[in-house]
Write a protein that holds these residues in place. Structure first.
Motif, short mmCIF file in Angstrom:
data_model
loop_
_atom_site.label_atom_id
_atom_site.label_comp_id
_atom_site.label_asym_id
_atom_site.label_seq_id
_atom_site.Cartn_x
_atom_site.Cartn_y
_atom_site.Cartn_z
N GLY A 265 12.37 74.62 -6.55
CA GLY A 265 13.07 73.44 -6.07
C GLY A 265 12.95 73.13 -4.60
O GLY A 265 13.70 72.29 -4.08
N TRP A 266 12.01 73.75 -3.91
CA TRP A 266 11.82 73.47 -2.49
C TRP A 266 10.82 72.34 -2.30
O TRP A 266 9.92 72.15 -3.12
CB TRP A 266 11.31 74.72 -1.77
CG TRP A 266 12.37 75.76 -1.58
CD1 TRP A 266 12.96 76.52 -2.55
CD2 TRP A 266 12.98 76.15 -0.35
NE1 TRP A 266 13.88 77.36 -2.00
CE2 TRP A 266 13.92 77.16 -0.65
CE3 TRP A 266 12.82 75.75 0.98
CZ2 TRP A 266 14.71 77.75 0.33
CZ3 TRP A 266 13.60 76.35 1.95
CH2 TRP A 266 14.53 77.34 1.63
N GLU A 267 11.00 71.61 -1.21
CA GLU A 267 10.01 70.61 -0.80
C GLU A 267 9.05 71.27 0.18
O GLU A 267 9.48 71.81 1.20
CB GLU A 267 10.70 69.41 -0.13
CG GLU A 267 11.59 68.61 -1.06
CD GLU A 267 12.17 67.39 -0.38
OE1 GLU A 267 11.59 66.93 0.63
OE2 GLU A 267 13.20 66.90 -0.85
N VAL A 268 7.78 71.26 -0.16
CA VAL A 268 6.79 71.97 0.64
C VAL A 268 5.76 71.02 1.22
O VAL A 268 5.15 70.23 0.48
CB VAL A 268 6.07 73.04 -0.21
CG1 VAL A 268 4.97 73.73 0.61
CG2 VAL A 268 7.06 74.07 -0.73
N LEU A 269 5.59 71.10 2.53
CA LEU A 269 4.48 70.40 3.19
C LEU A 269 3.39 71.44 3.41
O LEU A 269 3.55 72.37 4.21
CB LEU A 269 4.92 69.81 4.52
CG LEU A 269 3.79 69.25 5.42
CD1 LEU A 269 2.98 68.20 4.69
CD2 LEU A 269 4.36 68.71 6.73
N GLY A 270 2.29 71.33 2.68
CA GLY A 270 1.18 72.26 2.81
C GLY A 270 0.11 71.71 3.75
O GLY A 270 -0.31 70.55 3.61
N VAL A 271 -0.29 72.52 4.70
CA VAL A 271 -1.25 72.09 5.72
C VAL A 271 -2.43 73.04 5.77
O VAL A 271 -2.26 74.27 5.74
CB VAL A 271 -0.58 72.04 7.11
CG1 VAL A 271 -1.59 71.63 8.18
CG2 VAL A 271 0.62 71.10 7.11
N ASP A 272 -3.63 72.47 5.83
CA ASP A 272 -4.83 73.29 5.98
C ASP A 272 -5.92 72.41 6.59
O ASP A 272 -5.92 71.19 6.40
CB ASP A 272 -5.29 73.84 4.62
CG ASP A 272 -6.17 75.09 4.77
OD1 ASP A 272 -5.69 76.18 4.39
OD2 ASP A 272 -7.30 74.98 5.28
N SER A 273 -6.84 73.04 7.30
CA SER A 273 -7.95 72.29 7.89
C SER A 273 -9.08 72.10 6.88
O SER A 273 -10.00 71.32 7.12
CB SER A 273 -8.48 73.01 9.14
OG SER A 273 -8.92 74.33 8.80
#
Length: 222
Positions: A31-39
């Protein structure tokens, strides 16, 4: 977004390799909101539909992180492992931004010490920790093993013969073996807390707590 809200369930995960992606997916499942970041555009695209938000960005670029709103997150995970410079610089930038709860992956104890020195609040060594855990399982008779901190662990094992059919309070298990039985599980049932009145039966599974050596020695009794 305000930080330090007690019910804030948003987290920034930087690095979508095996560790970062697994962690991010598990958080979303809970139930978490995740902002995933990668190059890496390929990785970002691969998880675009599974995570709340995904962005292609260079996390070593201060301006890029600020445009993502990294400074507004109360929790961030730096899951970059193989590129030490990127891991260290990204963590440093998050520290400078004042992110209050930063978790960082390390690939060695030396890497971990550097991350702690620059301000990471939590450092994890997944490969090392898993290797250590499996070593305890392979070399002994424990069914599972978790080290809580240095020289203190929880172990899952079968109830040994010497405590079967006796109330735990009468076994003097703590004075004789230096461990405490925390939980117990009967076949087909769930784990329940153990008390002094609990009577283990043959085939029961117990979770015990104590010094690592004592937990291992107790497991050998089963």
């Amino acid at each position: 977004m305000q930080r330090n809200r007690p019910h804030d369930k948003r987290v920034l995960v930087i690095g979508l390799g095996r560790f970062g992606s697994s962690l991010a997916l598990e958080l979303v499942a809970h139930g978490w909101e995740v902002l995933g970041v990668d190059s890496n555009a390929r990785l970002v695209q691969a998880y675009a539909e599974s995570l709340t938000h995904t962005v292609i960005a260079d996390s070593t670029d201060d301006e890029a992180l600020r445009q993502l709103g990294a400074q507004e997150f109360s929790r961030a995970v730096v899951a970059i492992g193989t590129h030490l410079e990127e891991s260290i610089l990204t963590t440093s930038l998050l520290v400078d931004m004042g992110v209050p709860d930063i978790w960082a992956k390390a690939i060695s104890r030396r890497h971990g010490r550097i991350l702690q020195q620059i301000g990471a609040h939590h450092v994890v060594l997944p490969e090392h920790d898993m290797g250590e855990r499996v070593a305890h399982l392979v070399s002994g008779r424990m069914l599972d093993y978790v080290e809580i901190e240095q020289n203190f662990a929880l172990g899952k094992t079968r109830a040994p013969r010497e405590i079967i059919g006796r109330k735990l309070g009468e076994t003097r298990i703590r004075s004789q073996h230096g461990i405490t039985v925390v939980c117990i599980k009967r076949h087909g049932e769930q784990f329940t807390y153990a008390t002094a009145e609990t009577v283990p039966q043959k085939g029961d599974i117990v979770i015990v707590a104590g010094k690592t050596d004592d937990v291992e020695k107790f497991a050998e009794l089963s």
